[in-house]
Design a protein around this motif. Structure first.
Motif, PDB file in Angstrom:
ATOM      1  N   ASP A 100       0.855  -1.186   0.000  1.00  0.00           N
ATOM      2  CA  ASP A 100       0.000   0.000   0.000  1.00  0.00           C
ATOM      3  C   ASP A 100       0.895   1.241   0.000  1.00  0.00           C
ATOM      4  OD1 ASP A 100      -1.830   1.997   0.354  1.00  0.00           O
ATOM      5  OD2 ASP A 100      -2.704   1.196   2.195  1.00  0.00           O
ATOM      6  N   LEU A 101       0.858   2.011  -1.080  1.00  0.00           N
ATOM      7  CA  LEU A 101       1.680   3.217  -1.187  1.00  0.00           C
ATOM      8  C   LEU A 101       1.035   4.427  -0.526  1.00  0.00           C
ATOM      9  CD1 LEU A 101       2.895   2.905  -4.898  1.00  0.00           C
ATOM     10  CD2 LEU A 101       4.160   2.331  -2.823  1.00  0.00           C
ATOM     11  N   GLY A 102      -0.247   4.311  -0.186  1.00  0.00           N
ATOM     12  CA  GLY A 102      -0.933   5.429   0.446  1.00  0.00           C
ATOM     13  C   GLY A 102      -1.767   6.219  -0.546  1.00  0.00           C
ATOM     14  N   ILE A 103      -2.572   7.122  -0.017  1.00  0.00           N
ATOM     15  CA  ILE A 103      -3.542   7.858  -0.828  1.00  0.00           C
ATOM     16  C   ILE A 103      -2.883   8.848  -1.787  1.00  0.00           C
ATOM     17  CG2 ILE A 103      -3.878   9.786   0.781  1.00  0.00           C
ATOM     18  CD1 ILE A 103      -6.887   9.576   0.162  1.00  0.00           C
ATOM     19  N   ARG A 104      -1.620   9.178  -1.563  1.00  0.00           N
ATOM     20  CA  ARG A 104      -0.948  10.159  -2.421  1.00  0.00           C
ATOM     21  C   ARG A 104      -0.297   9.526  -3.643  1.00  0.00           C
ATOM     22  NH1 ARG A 104       1.639  13.677   2.596  1.00  0.00           N
ATOM     23  NH2 ARG A 104      -0.367  14.128   3.583  1.00  0.00           N
ATOM     24  N   PHE A 105      -0.578   8.241  -3.857  1.00  0.00           N
ATOM     25  CA  PHE A 105      -0.169   7.562  -5.086  1.00  0.00           C
ATOM     26  C   PHE A 105      -1.408   6.991  -5.761  1.00  0.00           C
ATOM     27  CE2 PHE A 105       3.935   7.635  -3.043  1.00  0.00           C
ATOM     28  CZ  PHE A 105       4.843   7.678  -4.085  1.00  0.00           C
ATOM     29  N   TRP A 106      -1.361   6.970  -7.090  1.00  0.00           N
ATOM     30  CA  TRP A 106      -2.444   6.332  -7.843  1.00  0.00           C
ATOM     31  C   TRP A 106      -1.837   5.578  -9.021  1.00  0.00           C
ATOM     32  CZ3 TRP A 106      -4.826   5.389 -12.368  1.00  0.00           C
ATOM     33  CH2 TRP A 106      -6.141   4.902 -12.304  1.00  0.00           C
ATOM     34  N   PRO A 107      -2.208   4.287  -9.193  1.00  0.00           N
ATOM     35  CA  PRO A 107      -2.990   3.481  -8.262  1.00  0.00           C
ATOM     36  C   PRO A 107      -2.279   3.343  -6.914  1.00  0.00           C
ATOM     37  CG  PRO A 107      -2.859   2.419 -10.411  1.00  0.00           C
ATOM     38  CD  PRO A 107      -1.857   3.529 -10.416  1.00  0.00           C
ATOM     39  N   ARG A 108      -3.046   3.039  -5.903  1.00  0.00           N
ATOM     40  CA  ARG A 108      -2.528   3.048  -4.536  1.00  0.00           C
ATOM     41  C   ARG A 108      -1.690   1.815  -4.211  1.00  0.00           C
ATOM     42  NH1 ARG A 108      -5.891   4.756   0.865  1.00  0.00           N
ATOM     43  NH2 ARG A 108      -4.417   3.970   2.425  1.00  0.00           N
ATOM     44  N   TYR A 109      -1.954   0.703  -4.882  1.00  0.00           N
ATOM     45  CA  TYR A 109      -1.295  -0.562  -4.531  1.00  0.00           C
ATOM     46  C   TYR A 109      -0.356  -1.017  -5.639  1.00  0.00           C
ATOM     47  CZ  TYR A 109      -4.932  -0.561  -0.993  1.00  0.00           C
ATOM     48  OH  TYR A 109      -5.753  -0.197   0.040  1.00  0.00           O
TER      49      TYR A 109
END
Length: 215
Positions: free
Chosen positions: A145-154
């Motif tokens: 899980d990279l967190g909400i500040r990355f997209w896609p998050r996973y």
């Protein structure tokens, strides 16, 4: 932010977040490859630097990422039936494939100091298969899980199994030798408080693709 500045920022392969933005220095392309996988990124805890609901429109972000979206290595939602906090990668280790050429050419009928050894074809094949299985270094993939500040998050991140030596006698360990780069979107903010400017920018995230038994 001017269009030329945004273009320069988006073309960067590493992102430098200035101290004035209250976010840490972020480098997504470590060198050498021994530094892989990437360590967890320390994010600023202030939720003001998080993307808002309107910034997370799936259709818009998929269009922005374009052909870089790779469902084999990235996911918008948490992958089903995966414990992201304590993965057990060993059940995903694949049995080694065909013997590599360097093992096939290994001369077992003579010692380095010239003594001759008798070894039948069956015994030789069994020994080489054992040696290949013992020294084989698979890439172990787990979802992160990279967190909400990355997209896609996973992201499906690769690791080299290093809990025990891969050589006989012991002393060598599995280490990364190759990686592939996946492009994600990173939520990036400049400025202070309400005057800050935030947008999604593409960043390249290296993923281990091959491990090898080495010193």
């Amino acid at each position: 932010m001017r269009a030329s500045q945004a273009l320069l920022l988006c073309s960067s392969l590493a992102v430098l977040l200035q101290p004035s933005s209250c976010q840490p220095y972020l480098r997504l392309r470590p060198s050498p490859s021994d530094n892989l996988p990437i360590k967890d990124i320390i994010e600023h805890p202030d939720p003001e630097y998080d993307p808002k609901e309107q910034d997370l429109d799936d259709r818009t972000l998929r269009k922005k990422l374009g052909s870089n979206f790779d469902p084999a290595f990235m996911s918008v939602a948490a992958p089903a039936q995966v414990n992201l906090s304590s993965p057990d990668p060993l059940h995903r280790v694949k049995v080694p494939g065909p013997l590599p050429n360097e093992l096939k050419k290994l001369e077992l009928g003579e010692t380095p100091y010239g003594a001759r050894l008798k070894m039948g074809k069956k015994a030789r094949r069994k020994f080489l298969q054992w040696l290949w299985a013992y020294t084989y270094c698979p890439v172990l993939y787990t979802w992160k899980d990279l967190g909400i500040r990355f997209w896609p998050r996973y992201i499906k991140e690769g690791n080299c199994f290093s809990e025990k030596s891969c050589s006989f006698p012991e002393g060598m360990y599995c280490k990364p030798v190759k990686s592939v780069t996946k492009t994600f979107l990173r939520w990036y903010c400049q400025g202070w408080s309400r005057q800050k400017y935030c947008t999604w920018i593409p960043v390249q995230y290296p993923v281990i693709s091959e491990c090898k038994c080495s010193c």
